[in-house]
Design a protein around this motif. Structure first.
Motif, short mmCIF file in Angstrom:
data_model
loop_
_atom_site.label_atom_id
_atom_site.label_comp_id
_atom_site.label_asym_id
_atom_site.label_seq_id
_atom_site.Cartn_x
_atom_site.Cartn_y
_atom_site.Cartn_z
N TYR A 149 0.42 3.76 -2.99
CA TYR A 149 -0.41 4.94 -2.71
C TYR A 149 0.26 5.96 -1.78
O TYR A 149 -0.20 7.10 -1.68
CB TYR A 149 -1.74 4.52 -2.08
CG TYR A 149 -2.54 3.56 -2.91
CD1 TYR A 149 -3.24 4.01 -4.03
CD2 TYR A 149 -2.61 2.21 -2.59
CE1 TYR A 149 -4.00 3.12 -4.80
CE2 TYR A 149 -3.35 1.32 -3.35
CZ TYR A 149 -4.04 1.78 -4.46
OH TYR A 149 -4.78 0.92 -5.22
N THR A 181 -2.02 7.07 2.75
CA THR A 181 -3.10 6.10 2.49
C THR A 181 -3.01 4.92 3.44
O THR A 181 -4.02 4.43 3.94
CB THR A 181 -3.04 5.62 1.03
OG1 THR A 181 -3.22 6.73 0.16
CG2 THR A 181 -4.13 4.59 0.74
N ILE A 233 0.83 -1.21 0.00
CA ILE A 233 0.00 0.00 0.00
C ILE A 233 0.86 1.25 0.00
O ILE A 233 0.63 2.20 -0.76
CB ILE A 233 -0.95 0.00 1.22
CG1 ILE A 233 -1.99 -1.12 1.08
CG2 ILE A 233 -1.65 1.35 1.37
CD1 ILE A 233 -2.88 -1.28 2.30
N GLY A 261 -4.29 6.04 6.83
CA GLY A 261 -5.75 6.15 6.81
C GLY A 261 -6.41 4.79 6.96
O GLY A 261 -7.39 4.62 7.70
N GLU A 280 -4.93 9.61 4.41
CA GLU A 280 -5.79 9.63 3.22
C GLU A 280 -6.57 8.33 3.21
O GLU A 280 -6.09 7.30 3.72
CB GLU A 280 -4.94 9.78 1.96
CG GLU A 280 -4.11 11.06 1.93
CD GLU A 280 -3.16 11.12 0.74
OE1 GLU A 280 -3.30 10.26 -0.16
OE2 GLU A 280 -2.29 12.00 0.72
N PHE A 281 -7.76 8.35 2.61
CA PHE A 281 -8.65 7.20 2.74
C PHE A 281 -9.00 6.64 1.36
O PHE A 281 -9.65 7.29 0.55
CB PHE A 281 -9.91 7.61 3.52
CG PHE A 281 -9.59 8.16 4.89
CD1 PHE A 281 -9.30 7.30 5.94
CD2 PHE A 281 -9.53 9.52 5.12
CE1 PHE A 281 -8.97 7.78 7.20
CE2 PHE A 281 -9.21 10.03 6.38
CZ PHE A 281 -8.93 9.16 7.41
N ASN A 282 -8.51 5.41 1.14
CA ASN A 282 -8.74 4.68 -0.11
C ASN A 282 -9.52 3.41 0.22
O ASN A 282 -9.08 2.61 1.07
CB ASN A 282 -7.39 4.36 -0.76
CG ASN A 282 -7.51 3.53 -2.01
OD1 ASN A 282 -7.86 2.35 -1.96
ND2 ASN A 282 -7.21 4.14 -3.15
N ALA A 290 -7.64 0.02 -0.11
CA ALA A 290 -6.63 -0.16 0.94
C ALA A 290 -7.28 -0.45 2.28
O ALA A 290 -6.81 -1.31 3.04
CB ALA A 290 -5.76 1.10 1.03
#
Length: 437
Positions: free
Chosen positions: A103, A107, A99, A110, A237-239, A242
């Motif tokens: 990213y 990410t 990850i 998050g 950050e929010f994916n 992930a």
């Protein structure tokens, strides 16, 4: 309350600080390198700057200390009130590298924060799912944890996997002397000194390694006197992808925590874990992992080597373990302390942990004996262990599956053993005697 050494072997009660600190330090030394290694590997794999890497190692020591204190002295229903030592988990390492490389660390953090909240909430509602884990399932998982730790101890004994001097004569000598010192102290010493057998072996092994030129203390004078932990070193950050991947690994981590809690209760406390203890330990696992994400660290979990140490030494006093947690926090605030602990050679740690890991296996066997050797239990245990331990020794066989399946199962025998044991327990018909109860 009377301050005497008998309190070492009870959950509650106070000891003089001078008596408690050596036992707390013993727990720190048993897990210290394993606690910082996942973040060191992650930082090297994705090319983080040295300054950021140092800050993360400092943060992970503080987080491990905070997590341990919450396990010992719960906040509401978060924390089991058991002598469980927390540290950064290896379980998330490969996924974290993937990850972060794809990213970025933001990410990853998050996903860790959200995933920790999911696991923590799951622990709060343990009464709805803990019945899926009867004694035979817990016994199987504990045994799998014991088996999974044996190669870790062996690799450390030889100098650490990937080390340039792996399997060298020096590592064999230092590891053997350390193990022999632990064994002699465990067998021949009496009273509280026997409970300090791991620390005694570690000190003897460290002195020998120092004399053999295997310890490098050159960088200790370059460390700052005080350095406060760095909050939010990466902006979360929010994916969605992930987050889902990390949540799946959190479920695996929860099974390991359940196994460790069961092993601790059966091996050190000589009783089965309570439903509330299982849920509370999982909640601590999750919510403290969310805090770890805020400090830029990967998730935290219970450390099996410390379960083995508690089982072998019989030292379960919460105040004593708390002194170790405070040492970890100080190690994060005073970098020279942390640096000094990193100089312990892997061969010394391997010599200390060999017998500790074996004690977890012994606890698993004892749990199986209490579960009974019925035909149904035999099928659950033998099939779960043979597939879980066997398939992960041939991890390439998982290459046909999607990446998330490979990440969760290919190198994690505990996850496979837990899943199979739960499914078999649900599918196999109850035996007549059990049905009549």
């Amino acid at each position: 309350m009377e301050q005497n050494l008998n309190n070492l072997y009870s959950l509650d009660g106070r000891l003089p600080i001078a008596k408690a600190v050596p036992f707390g330090l013993q727990h720190v030394l048993a897990m210290f390198v394993s606690n910082i290694t996942p973040l060191m590997i992650l930082a090297n794999a994705i090319g983080l700057e040295q300054g950021i890497s140092s800050a993360l190692i400092q943060n992970c020591m503080v987080i491990a200390g905070i997590g341990t204190l919450i396990q010992l002295y719960p906040i509401w229903r978060i924390g089991s009130r058991l002598p469980i030592v927390m540290g950064i988990s290896f379980t998330f390492l490969s996924l974290s590298i993937g990850i972060a490389s794809t990213y970025g660390m933001g990410t990853l953090m998050g996903a860790v924060i959200i995933g920790g909240l999911v696991e923590g909430t799951l622990g709060l509602f343990a009464k709805y799912w803990v019945k899926l884990i009867p004694h035979v399932v817990a016994a199987t998982v504990v045994t799998a944890i014991g088996f999974s730790l044996l190669p870790i101890g062996a690799n450390s004994f030889a100098g650490g996997q990937g080390a340039a001097d792996f399997g060298s004569a020096n590592n064999w000598i230092v590891g053997s002397v350390t193990l022999l010192s632990c064994l002699i102290c465990q067998v021949c010493a009496k009273g509280f000194l026997r409970s300090l057998s791991v620390l005694v072996g570690l000190i003897i092994g460290y002195i020998l390694a120092l004399c053999m030129g295997m310890v490098n203390l050159a960088g200790i004078m370059d460390q700052p006197i005080v350095a406060l932990p760095k909050l939010l070193p990466f902006t979360p950050e929010f994916n969605v992808g992930a987050i889902l991947s990390v949540v799946a690994i959190f479920l695996v981590s929860a099974t390991e925590t359940i196994g460790d809690t069961s092993a601790l209760c059966n091996g050190a406390l000589k009783r089965n874990p309570h439903e509330t203890e299982l849920g509370a330990s999982v909640s601590c696992d999750g919510f403290v992992s969310s805090i770890a994400g805020i400090f830029g660290c990967t998730p935290i979990t219970s450390f099996s080597q410390n379960v083995g140490l508690a089982t072998m030494s019989g030292v379960i006093n919460r105040f004593t373990i708390a002194t170790g947690a405070v040492i970890m926090i100080l190690g994060g605030i005073f970098p020279a302390i942390g640096y000094a602990l990193t100089t312990i050679p892997q061969a010394v740690l391997g010599g200390c942990t060999i017998m500790m890991f074996g004690s977890i296996l012994f606890a698993g066997f004892g749990m199986m004996a209490r579960s009974g050797f019925s035909q149904r239990n035999m099928v659950i245990v033998s099939l779960s262990l043979s597939i879980g331990l066997g398939f992960t020794q041939a991890a390439e066989m998982f290459n046909i599956f999607p990446e998330i399946i490979k990440t969760v199962f290919a190198n994690n025998c505990v996850a496979i053993v837990f899943l199979l044991a739960v499914l078999l327990n649900l599918i196999l018909p109850k035996e007549e005697e059990e049905s009549e109860k």
